[in-house]
Design a protein around this motif. Structure first.
Motif, PDB file in Angstrom:
ATOM      1  N   GLU A 218     -38.506 -75.749  -2.890  1.00 55.37           N
ATOM      2  CA  GLU A 218     -37.727 -74.953  -2.526  1.00 55.37           C
ATOM      3  C   GLU A 218     -38.172 -73.717  -1.134  1.00 55.37           C
ATOM      4  O   GLU A 218     -36.841 -73.386  -0.893  1.00 55.37           O
TER       5      GLU A 218
ATOM      6  N   VAL B 123     -35.417 -75.761   1.304  1.00 54.71           N
ATOM      7  CA  VAL B 123     -33.965 -75.509   0.855  1.00 54.71           C
ATOM      8  C   VAL B 123     -34.175 -73.911   1.768  1.00 54.71           C
ATOM      9  O   VAL B 123     -33.264 -74.214   2.424  1.00 54.71           O
ATOM     10  N   PHE B 124     -35.383 -73.366   1.855  1.00 55.59           N
ATOM     11  CA  PHE B 124     -35.025 -71.996   2.193  1.00 55.59           C
ATOM     12  C   PHE B 124     -34.914 -72.448   3.576  1.00 55.59           C
ATOM     13  O   PHE B 124     -34.255 -71.734   4.975  1.00 55.59           O
TER      14      PHE B 124
ATOM     15  N   ALA C 216     -34.307 -74.832   5.330  1.00 56.29           N
ATOM     16  CA  ALA C 216     -32.939 -75.611   5.862  1.00 56.29           C
ATOM     17  C   ALA C 216     -31.345 -74.281   5.705  1.00 56.29           C
ATOM     18  O   ALA C 216     -31.067 -74.359   6.391  1.00 56.29           O
ATOM     19  N   LYS C 217     -31.231 -73.340   4.941  1.00 55.13           N
ATOM     20  CA  LYS C 217     -30.548 -72.673   4.586  1.00 55.13           C
ATOM     21  C   LYS C 217     -30.869 -71.639   5.903  1.00 55.13           C
ATOM     22  O   LYS C 217     -30.090 -70.643   6.232  1.00 55.13           O
ATOM     23  N   ALA C 218     -32.523 -71.466   6.574  1.00 60.17           N
ATOM     24  CA  ALA C 218     -32.262 -70.985   7.862  1.00 60.17           C
ATOM     25  C   ALA C 218     -31.380 -71.305   9.194  1.00 60.17           C
ATOM     26  O   ALA C 218     -32.540 -70.777   9.779  1.00 60.17           O
TER      27      ALA C 218
ATOM     28  N   GLU D 115     -30.450 -77.085  -3.771  1.00 64.26           N
ATOM     29  CA  GLU D 115     -29.564 -77.293  -2.869  1.00 64.26           C
ATOM     30  C   GLU D 115     -28.041 -76.452  -3.114  1.00 64.26           C
ATOM     31  O   GLU D 115     -27.514 -76.043  -2.209  1.00 64.26           O
TER      32      GLU D 115
ATOM     33  N   ALA E 143     -28.443 -73.249  -3.397  1.00 63.39           N
ATOM     34  CA  ALA E 143     -28.256 -72.097  -1.827  1.00 63.39           C
ATOM     35  C   ALA E 143     -26.981 -73.063  -1.208  1.00 63.39           C
ATOM     36  O   ALA E 143     -27.194 -72.135   0.092  1.00 63.39           O
ATOM     37  N   GLY E 144     -26.381 -73.525  -1.596  1.00 61.75           N
ATOM     38  CA  GLY E 144     -25.359 -73.672  -0.380  1.00 61.75           C
ATOM     39  C   GLY E 144     -26.692 -74.359   0.575  1.00 61.75           C
ATOM     40  O   GLY E 144     -25.185 -74.668   1.434  1.00 61.75           O
ATOM     41  N   GLU E 145     -27.111 -74.939   0.700  1.00 61.82           N
ATOM     42  CA  GLU E 145     -27.061 -75.778   2.014  1.00 61.82           C
ATOM     43  C   GLU E 145     -28.190 -77.471   1.485  1.00 61.82           C
ATOM     44  O   GLU E 145     -29.116 -77.026   0.444  1.00 61.82           O
TER      45      GLU E 145
END
Length: 314
Positions: free
Chosen positions: A202, A205-206, A208-210, A299, A302-304
């Protein structure tokens, strides 16, 4: 000089025990291989006959049933995928309890203390000493002989089995004189490992999204207080390479056993049930085979993707 000779003689006496191994799956096969390569006389069995081919080619004796293993070996190990199968191997019509040679039996599976108690109770009516001996360290640990083993049961039986165990284990612990507590210790270990893995997924993923570079993020985490086995081993080896792996059914089983046993002790756990929800949602979403692919589920939410910059997810 005399003491050296006595130690050598004792080592030879321990090596004289014939060893049996039942269950040649993802963990059992490399464990049995290590025992064979250590020089022990070995007999093996698996319900999937083809699994024994490699051992036949190496001159290892193969059996047609658990009982035949127990007819040919004084010390028998079992590494079985389910509690029901463990009971069948122990007490079925062709189970080890009917064997003529077996004197020590080690159950290396994670099946929970209730099933271990059933096996211990059944074997208490025989001459067979029983050890609850689950393993930790994954396939690499089994292949390299670096597993950790936590045991509960007769201490003398442990010492008799220790030379063969040392072929696949670097660390061997004894926590109780009766089978069962080793299962509790293993369930706690597995809960910590699994929940830590999902938390690490988690977090990655956060990150990568950032927009963080995931390799740089890992480097920071792995010298900081957030590091765990997932950040240090699983994510670099299985996620960034997109190799994945792991059996999701095993995670579901072990988390369920942890919650069940905690509640038996009057504890209402917080963390494990939340991670169970992640597993259930991932399975419902089609990620129902490999544990490591749970990160793909996260992922997708999150779309990432967690990928090394410049590399695709494929």
């Amino acid at each position: 000089m005399a003491s050296v000779k006595r130690r050598a003689q004792r080592a030879e006496e321990l090596m004289a025990d014939r060893i049996g191994f039942i269950g040649l799956g993802r963990m059992g096969k490399p464990m049995a291989t290590r025992i064979h390569e250590a020089g022990f006389a070995l007999t093996v069995f698996d319900v999937v006959g083809e699994t024994m081919d490699t051992f036949r080619q190496r001159g290892v004796k193969t059996a047609s049933s658990p009982r035949e293993v127990a007819d040919n070996a004084e010390i028998v190990f079992a590494c079985i995928p389910s509690p029901e199968a463990s009971l069948a191997v122990a007490f079925g019509e062709d189970g080890i309890a009917r064997g003529s040679a077996i004197e020590v039996y080690l159950e290396c599976s994670t099946i929970g203390p209730d099933y271990m108690a059933k096996i211990a109770d059944g074997l208490s009516k025989t001459r067979i000493s029983f050890l609850d001996a689950p393993i930790s360290g994954g396939i690499p640990g089994a292949e390299q002989g670096t597993l950790s083993v936590v045991t509960a049961g007769d201490a003398a039986a442990l010492e008799r089995a220790r030379p063969a165990m040392s072929a696949y284990a670097r660390h061997i612990f004894h926590v109780a004189d009766k089978p069962g507590p080793a299962q509790i210790a293993k369930l706690i270990n597995n809960m910590l490992s699994t929940t830590g893995t999902i938390a690490a997924f988690e977090g990655m993923v956060f990150g990568a999204k950032a927009g963080l570079d995931v390799e740089a993020l890992l480097e920071f985490i792995n010298v900081s207080t957030g590091r765990n086995v997932a950040t240090m081993q699983k994510i670099p080896a299985n996620i960034l390479t997109r190799k994945f792996g792991g059996k999701i059914d095993t995670g579901v089983k072990d988390l369920g056993l942890f919650v069940q046993q905690a509640e038996k002790f009057g504890i209402k756990p917080y963390i494990a049930p939340r991670v169970q929800e992640v597993f259930r949602d991932a399975i419902a979403g089609g990620y129902d085979k490999e544990t490591m692919r749970i990160i793909e589920f996260l992922e997708s939410r999150a779309g990432e993707g967690v990928v090394v910059k410049g590399k695709s997810k494929a």
